[in-house]
Scaffold this motif. Structure first.
Motif, PDB file in Angstrom:
ATOM      1  N   ASP A 222     -61.623  -4.821 -68.976  1.00  0.00           N
ATOM      2  CA  ASP A 222     -60.490  -5.731 -69.152  1.00  0.00           C
ATOM      3  C   ASP A 222     -59.777  -6.068 -67.847  1.00  0.00           C
ATOM      4  O   ASP A 222     -58.943  -6.977 -67.809  1.00  0.00           O
ATOM      5  CB  ASP A 222     -59.479  -5.125 -70.132  1.00  0.00           C
ATOM      6  CG  ASP A 222     -60.014  -5.120 -71.556  1.00  0.00           C
ATOM      7  OD1 ASP A 222     -60.987  -5.866 -71.830  1.00  0.00           O
ATOM      8  OD2 ASP A 222     -59.484  -4.336 -72.386  1.00  0.00           O
ATOM      9  N   THR A 223     -60.071  -5.356 -66.766  1.00  0.00           N
ATOM     10  CA  THR A 223     -59.451  -5.704 -65.478  1.00  0.00           C
ATOM     11  C   THR A 223     -60.060  -6.951 -64.851  1.00  0.00           C
ATOM     12  O   THR A 223     -59.530  -7.473 -63.879  1.00  0.00           O
ATOM     13  CB  THR A 223     -59.588  -4.526 -64.471  1.00  0.00           C
ATOM     14  OG1 THR A 223     -60.973  -4.282 -64.220  1.00  0.00           O
ATOM     15  CG2 THR A 223     -58.928  -3.274 -65.023  1.00  0.00           C
ATOM     16  N   PHE A 224     -61.180  -7.431 -65.411  1.00  0.00           N
ATOM     17  CA  PHE A 224     -61.825  -8.638 -64.905  1.00  0.00           C
ATOM     18  C   PHE A 224     -61.477  -9.823 -65.795  1.00  0.00           C
ATOM     19  O   PHE A 224     -61.294  -9.673 -67.004  1.00  0.00           O
ATOM     20  CB  PHE A 224     -63.356  -8.467 -64.875  1.00  0.00           C
ATOM     21  CG  PHE A 224     -63.825  -7.438 -63.895  1.00  0.00           C
ATOM     22  CD1 PHE A 224     -64.166  -7.796 -62.608  1.00  0.00           C
ATOM     23  CD2 PHE A 224     -63.917  -6.092 -64.259  1.00  0.00           C
ATOM     24  CE1 PHE A 224     -64.598  -6.848 -61.689  1.00  0.00           C
ATOM     25  CE2 PHE A 224     -64.335  -5.145 -63.353  1.00  0.00           C
ATOM     26  CZ  PHE A 224     -64.676  -5.520 -62.073  1.00  0.00           C
ATOM     27  N   ASP A 225     -61.390 -11.015 -65.196  1.00  0.00           N
ATOM     28  CA  ASP A 225     -61.110 -12.235 -65.975  1.00  0.00           C
ATOM     29  C   ASP A 225     -62.306 -12.544 -66.871  1.00  0.00           C
ATOM     30  O   ASP A 225     -63.437 -12.475 -66.439  1.00  0.00           O
ATOM     31  CB  ASP A 225     -60.840 -13.410 -65.037  1.00  0.00           C
ATOM     32  CG  ASP A 225     -59.549 -13.230 -64.268  1.00  0.00           C
ATOM     33  OD1 ASP A 225     -58.676 -12.517 -64.771  1.00  0.00           O
ATOM     34  OD2 ASP A 225     -59.421 -13.802 -63.178  1.00  0.00           O
TER      35      ASP A 225
END
Length: 225
Positions: A222-225
């Motif tokens: 979830d830290t990536f777009d």
């Protein structure tokens, strides 16, 4: 951690093989007469060894720097600093470059025997210089890339990006250096085994069983777009 073990083992196997070849050439076990062919062969091996140290420097930072094959019994290497590894890599590449070919063809596919693949490696070294050595080398990185771009050897981005990854990609305009994999040379490519589920071994008639795919916790994803 097992994947990092792969990297460490294969990189140092490469270093050892290069050290062995250089020892065999220097000791006359592999007959090579002094001259352009000798310089080009030794230069290619030195650059190949530097490429393995590039991987080790990138992944592990402080690693042993071993350049001898005929070491005494019981020899234990000492750890070198990342700066020492970086300096060694740059020295090996820049000293070897003049003896290498300016050709870019099927004859240079998958080899560090030409200036373009070696300059591509050198650009990667300079790109990481600030982290690895403490001194940024942005201008050297740019000028090294410009040598490739302005070489008139036909380098260009592929109009269809997936063309770079075709099985027969030796004529791709985008690839500067590649690692050929087949059943004779470069047999081991574990990424397909790591990424595929066990059932895929039957689907694709693989000789190895899939490991079930790489995994990561959702919060990291979830830290990536």
């Amino acid at each position: 951690d097992e994947e990092w073990g792969f990297v460490w083992t294969y990189a140092y196997e490469g270093v050892t093989n290069c050290n062995r070849l250089l020892f065999q050439i220097e000791s006359g076990q592999i007959p090579l007469t002094a001259g352009a062919e000798y310089d080009a062969t030794v230069g290619e091996i030195r650059v190949l060894r530097a490429s393995f140290y590039y991987v080790l420097c990138d992944c592990f930072a402080n690693v042993p720097l071993v350049t001898k094959y005929d070491v005494p019994a019981g020899y234990l290497p000492e750890q070198n600093t990342r700066l020492e590894i970086y300096t060694f890599i740059v020295k090996e590449i820049t000293e070897s470059l003049p003896a290498l070919s300016e050709d870019h063809s099927v004859e240079t596919y998958g080899r560090f025997n030409n200036k373009w693949s070696v300059n591509a490696l050198l650009a990667k070294i300079y790109l990481n210089a600030e982290v690895w050595s403490g001194t940024p080398e942005w201008e050297k990185c740019i000028s090294t890339c410009d040598l490739i771009i302005n070489s008139d050897k036909g380098f260009a981005l592929e109009p269809v990006q997936r063309n770079c990854f075709k099985e027969q990609n030796q004529n791709s305009s985008e690839l500067i250096w590649t690692v050929p994999f087949d059943e004779i040379f470069g047999q081991l490519q574990p990424l397909n085994v790591i990424a595929l589920p066990q059932q895929s071994s039957q689907t694709f008639n693989l000789r190895s069983t899939g490991w079930g795919g790489l995994t990561s916790i959702p919060q990291f994803i979830d830290t990536f777009d």
